[in-house]
Design a protein around this motif. Structure first.
Motif, PDB file in Angstrom:
ATOM      1  N   GLN A 107      -1.607  10.133  -3.047  1.00  0.00           N
ATOM      2  CA  GLN A 107      -0.324  10.759  -3.362  1.00  0.00           C
ATOM      3  C   GLN A 107       0.801  10.184  -2.497  1.00  0.00           C
ATOM      4  O   GLN A 107       1.916   9.968  -2.976  1.00  0.00           O
ATOM      5  CB  GLN A 107      -0.450  12.269  -3.175  1.00  0.00           C
ATOM      6  CG  GLN A 107      -1.431  12.898  -4.155  1.00  0.00           C
ATOM      7  CD  GLN A 107      -1.962  14.236  -3.706  1.00  0.00           C
ATOM      8  OE1 GLN A 107      -1.327  14.956  -2.932  1.00  0.00           O
ATOM      9  NE2 GLN A 107      -3.156  14.602  -4.173  1.00  0.00           N
ATOM     10  N   ILE A 108       0.505   9.916  -1.237  1.00  0.00           N
ATOM     11  CA  ILE A 108       1.501   9.307  -0.355  1.00  0.00           C
ATOM     12  C   ILE A 108       1.777   7.866  -0.772  1.00  0.00           C
ATOM     13  O   ILE A 108       2.926   7.416  -0.781  1.00  0.00           O
ATOM     14  CB  ILE A 108       1.014   9.369   1.111  1.00  0.00           C
ATOM     15  CG1 ILE A 108       0.911  10.835   1.568  1.00  0.00           C
ATOM     16  CG2 ILE A 108       1.950   8.590   2.035  1.00  0.00           C
ATOM     17  CD1 ILE A 108       0.204  11.015   2.893  1.00  0.00           C
ATOM     18  N   TYR A 109       0.718   7.145  -1.144  1.00  0.00           N
ATOM     19  CA  TYR A 109       0.891   5.766  -1.622  1.00  0.00           C
ATOM     20  C   TYR A 109       1.750   5.717  -2.886  1.00  0.00           C
ATOM     21  O   TYR A 109       2.594   4.826  -3.036  1.00  0.00           O
ATOM     22  CB  TYR A 109      -0.480   5.147  -1.906  1.00  0.00           C
ATOM     23  CG  TYR A 109      -1.044   4.342  -0.768  1.00  0.00           C
ATOM     24  CD1 TYR A 109      -0.875   4.763   0.547  1.00  0.00           C
ATOM     25  CD2 TYR A 109      -1.750   3.166  -0.982  1.00  0.00           C
ATOM     26  CE1 TYR A 109      -1.396   4.039   1.599  1.00  0.00           C
ATOM     27  CE2 TYR A 109      -2.273   2.433   0.061  1.00  0.00           C
ATOM     28  CZ  TYR A 109      -2.100   2.879   1.351  1.00  0.00           C
ATOM     29  OH  TYR A 109      -2.601   2.156   2.393  1.00  0.00           O
TER      30      TYR A 109
ATOM     31  N   GLY B 276       4.168   3.341  -5.361  1.00  0.00           N
ATOM     32  CA  GLY B 276       4.190   3.518  -6.809  1.00  0.00           C
ATOM     33  C   GLY B 276       5.591   3.667  -7.373  1.00  0.00           C
ATOM     34  O   GLY B 276       5.932   3.040  -8.386  1.00  0.00           O
ATOM     35  N   LEU B 277       6.422   4.458  -6.708  1.00  0.00           N
ATOM     36  CA  LEU B 277       7.788   4.641  -7.194  1.00  0.00           C
ATOM     37  C   LEU B 277       8.609   3.362  -7.076  1.00  0.00           C
ATOM     38  O   LEU B 277       9.596   3.187  -7.788  1.00  0.00           O
ATOM     39  CB  LEU B 277       8.471   5.777  -6.422  1.00  0.00           C
ATOM     40  CG  LEU B 277       7.925   7.190  -6.658  1.00  0.00           C
ATOM     41  CD1 LEU B 277       8.695   8.204  -5.826  1.00  0.00           C
ATOM     42  CD2 LEU B 277       7.991   7.562  -8.137  1.00  0.00           C
TER      43      LEU B 277
ATOM     44  N   ALA C  54       7.818   0.581  -8.132  1.00  0.00           N
ATOM     45  CA  ALA C  54       7.729  -0.144  -9.400  1.00  0.00           C
ATOM     46  C   ALA C  54       8.846   0.256 -10.353  1.00  0.00           C
ATOM     47  O   ALA C  54       9.181  -0.484 -11.273  1.00  0.00           O
ATOM     48  CB  ALA C  54       6.364   0.103 -10.046  1.00  0.00           C
ATOM     49  N   PHE C  55       9.424   1.433 -10.123  1.00  0.00           N
ATOM     50  CA  PHE C  55      10.517   1.913 -10.969  1.00  0.00           C
ATOM     51  C   PHE C  55      11.864   1.777 -10.272  1.00  0.00           C
ATOM     52  O   PHE C  55      12.859   2.360 -10.695  1.00  0.00           O
ATOM     53  CB  PHE C  55      10.283   3.378 -11.338  1.00  0.00           C
ATOM     54  CG  PHE C  55       8.982   3.620 -12.053  1.00  0.00           C
ATOM     55  CD1 PHE C  55       8.878   3.403 -13.420  1.00  0.00           C
ATOM     56  CD2 PHE C  55       7.852   4.034 -11.365  1.00  0.00           C
ATOM     57  CE1 PHE C  55       7.688   3.627 -14.088  1.00  0.00           C
ATOM     58  CE2 PHE C  55       6.659   4.252 -12.019  1.00  0.00           C
ATOM     59  CZ  PHE C  55       6.570   4.035 -13.382  1.00  0.00           C
ATOM     60  N   GLY C  56      11.883   0.998  -9.187  1.00  0.00           N
ATOM     61  CA  GLY C  56      13.126   0.770  -8.468  1.00  0.00           C
ATOM     62  C   GLY C  56      13.519   1.874  -7.515  1.00  0.00           C
ATOM     63  O   GLY C  56      14.639   1.890  -7.001  1.00  0.00           O
ATOM     64  N   ILE C  57      12.595   2.813  -7.268  1.00  0.00           N
ATOM     65  CA  ILE C  57      12.860   3.911  -6.333  1.00  0.00           C
ATOM     66  C   ILE C  57      12.146   3.596  -5.028  1.00  0.00           C
ATOM     67  O   ILE C  57      10.918   3.620  -4.965  1.00  0.00           O
ATOM     68  CB  ILE C  57      12.373   5.257  -6.906  1.00  0.00           C
ATOM     69  CG1 ILE C  57      13.033   5.525  -8.252  1.00  0.00           C
ATOM     70  CG2 ILE C  57      12.663   6.390  -5.926  1.00  0.00           C
ATOM     71  CD1 ILE C  57      12.490   6.756  -8.957  1.00  0.00           C
ATOM     72  N   HIS C  58      12.897   3.287  -3.997  1.00  0.00           N
ATOM     73  CA  HIS C  58      12.313   2.882  -2.719  1.00  0.00           C
ATOM     74  C   HIS C  58      12.594   3.956  -1.672  1.00  0.00           C
ATOM     75  O   HIS C  58      13.748   4.212  -1.318  1.00  0.00           O
ATOM     76  CB  HIS C  58      12.882   1.533  -2.274  1.00  0.00           C
ATOM     77  CG  HIS C  58      12.643   0.434  -3.266  1.00  0.00           C
ATOM     78  ND1 HIS C  58      11.411  -0.163  -3.431  1.00  0.00           N
ATOM     79  CD2 HIS C  58      13.477  -0.154  -4.175  1.00  0.00           C
ATOM     80  CE1 HIS C  58      11.491  -1.091  -4.375  1.00  0.00           C
ATOM     81  NE2 HIS C  58      12.730  -1.098  -4.847  1.00  0.00           N
ATOM     82  N   LEU C  59      11.544   4.576  -1.200  1.00  0.00           N
ATOM     83  CA  LEU C  59      11.653   5.643  -0.219  1.00  0.00           C
ATOM     84  C   LEU C  59      11.264   5.130   1.164  1.00  0.00           C
ATOM     85  O   LEU C  59      10.412   4.247   1.291  1.00  0.00           O
ATOM     86  CB  LEU C  59      10.743   6.816  -0.600  1.00  0.00           C
ATOM     87  CG  LEU C  59      10.950   7.435  -1.990  1.00  0.00           C
ATOM     88  CD1 LEU C  59       9.966   8.579  -2.201  1.00  0.00           C
ATOM     89  CD2 LEU C  59      12.381   7.929  -2.158  1.00  0.00           C
ATOM     90  N   SER C  60      11.874   5.703   2.183  1.00  0.00           N
ATOM     91  CA  SER C  60      11.509   5.369   3.559  1.00  0.00           C
ATOM     92  C   SER C  60      10.127   5.942   3.856  1.00  0.00           C
ATOM     93  O   SER C  60       9.644   6.849   3.154  1.00  0.00           O
ATOM     94  CB  SER C  60      12.527   5.963   4.527  1.00  0.00           C
ATOM     95  OG  SER C  60      12.452   7.385   4.519  1.00  0.00           O
ATOM     96  N   PRO C  61       9.447   5.434   4.891  1.00  0.00           N
ATOM     97  CA  PRO C  61       8.139   6.003   5.248  1.00  0.00           C
ATOM     98  C   PRO C  61       8.204   7.512   5.489  1.00  0.00           C
ATOM     99  O   PRO C  61       7.311   8.247   5.070  1.00  0.00           O
ATOM    100  CB  PRO C  61       7.766   5.245   6.525  1.00  0.00           C
ATOM    101  CG  PRO C  61       8.455   3.922   6.385  1.00  0.00           C
ATOM    102  CD  PRO C  61       9.751   4.231   5.698  1.00  0.00           C
TER     103      PRO C  61
ATOM    104  N   VAL D 142       1.791   3.853   5.598  1.00  0.00           N
ATOM    105  CA  VAL D 142       3.006   3.428   4.895  1.00  0.00           C
ATOM    106  C   VAL D 142       4.106   3.044   5.890  1.00  0.00           C
ATOM    107  O   VAL D 142       5.278   2.973   5.539  1.00  0.00           O
ATOM    108  CB  VAL D 142       3.513   4.523   3.933  1.00  0.00           C
ATOM    109  CG1 VAL D 142       2.531   4.724   2.781  1.00  0.00           C
ATOM    110  CG2 VAL D 142       3.779   5.840   4.654  1.00  0.00           C
ATOM    111  N   GLY D 143       3.711   2.809   7.140  1.00  0.00           N
ATOM    112  CA  GLY D 143       4.665   2.322   8.134  1.00  0.00           C
ATOM    113  C   GLY D 143       5.375   3.392   8.927  1.00  0.00           C
ATOM    114  O   GLY D 143       6.345   3.094   9.638  1.00  0.00           O
ATOM    115  N   MET D 144       4.928   4.622   8.859  1.00  0.00           N
ATOM    116  CA  MET D 144       5.535   5.694   9.645  1.00  0.00           C
ATOM    117  C   MET D 144       5.185   5.492  11.118  1.00  0.00           C
ATOM    118  O   MET D 144       4.013   5.423  11.480  1.00  0.00           O
ATOM    119  CB  MET D 144       5.008   7.047   9.156  1.00  0.00           C
ATOM    120  CG  MET D 144       5.638   8.235   9.845  1.00  0.00           C
ATOM    121  SD  MET D 144       7.361   8.449   9.398  1.00  0.00           S
ATOM    122  CE  MET D 144       7.760   9.893  10.372  1.00  0.00           C
TER     123      MET D 144
END
Length: 221
Positions: free
Chosen positions: A73-75, A80-81, A83-90, A169-171
């Motif tokens: 779910q975290i990945y 996963g997001l 791929a749709f152009g949504i880039h979230l911070s760690p 995820v780099g946190m």
């Protein structure tokens, strides 16, 4: 031969940084619980609404949250997001993933708590002239909270422990991330991770004891 030399002084010298990371860990866990509770209430309403579409959305959310790994779910939030152009911070990815997981479990807790309350109590309150909202607030909600409170406490502890997955995820600002950074610099794996484990344990125990005290105060009658 066992020839490892323990150097606990390095771990104790780094304790202030570890405690800073523990605060970030607790912050993420608390925020994920608050977000999860709000979403869980909505999902519970969807399940009990009688609307087929809303019920299907809620059921799908609960099934995915409860039957897939939290790491997945975290990945999906982080990679996963993308791929749709949504880039979230760690930080945001970790928060979103844990909140998603919390919402699924809490929704089932709330639904089960509501199902455990006899319908006759609501009908009796309505027969006395109480509006539906007042009946829910005064009659149903206190009982629901009593039933769901301790399971929600367990979920809070689980959320605290789930934050350790953020390193994938780099946190690097929470307890697990800082521990990993200190370990990479010094290679004192046992000392730093043992210290972090103790801090996680103490946080979890503090939350559990605080919840029990709060439950005793709120629900002793």
């Amino acid at each position: 031969m066992f020839n490892y030399t323990f150097r606990w002084n390095q771990a104790f010298n780094a304790l202030p940084r570890l405690l800073e990371g523990a605060l970030v860990t607790l912050e993420i866990a608390l925020l994920s619980m608050l977000i999860g509770i709000v979403i869980a209430i909505l999902l519970t309403g969807f399940r009990l609404s009688g609307n087929a579409l809303l019920s299907a959305i809620a059921r799908t959310w609960v099934e995915v949250a409860r039957n897939t790994p939290a790491l997945f779910q975290i990945y999906m939030a982080h990679f996963g997001l993308g791929a749709f152009g949504i880039h979230l911070s760690p930080y945001t990815s970790l928060l979103a993933g844990i909140a998603f997981n919390n919402a699924g479990y809490l929704a089932e807790n709330f639904r089960g708590a509501l199902k455990a309350i006899p319908d006759t109590q609501t009908r009796s309150a309505r027969s006395l002239g109480m509006p539906a909202i007042q009946a829910f607030r005064l009659i149903v909600m206190p009982q629901m909270l009593r039933i769901a409170f301790l399971p929600a406490t367990n979920q809070m502890v689980w959320a605290i422990l789930m934050t350790s997955l953020g390193v994938t995820v780099g946190m690097n600002t929470d307890l697990a991330g800082i521990t990993q950074e200190l370990n990479a610099r010094s290679f004192r794996t046992f000392e730093f991770f043992a210290m972090a484990a103790v801090i996680y344990y103490l946080i979890a125990k503090a939350v559990t004891l605080a919840a029990r005290a709060l439950a005793w105060r709120m629900f002793r009658y």
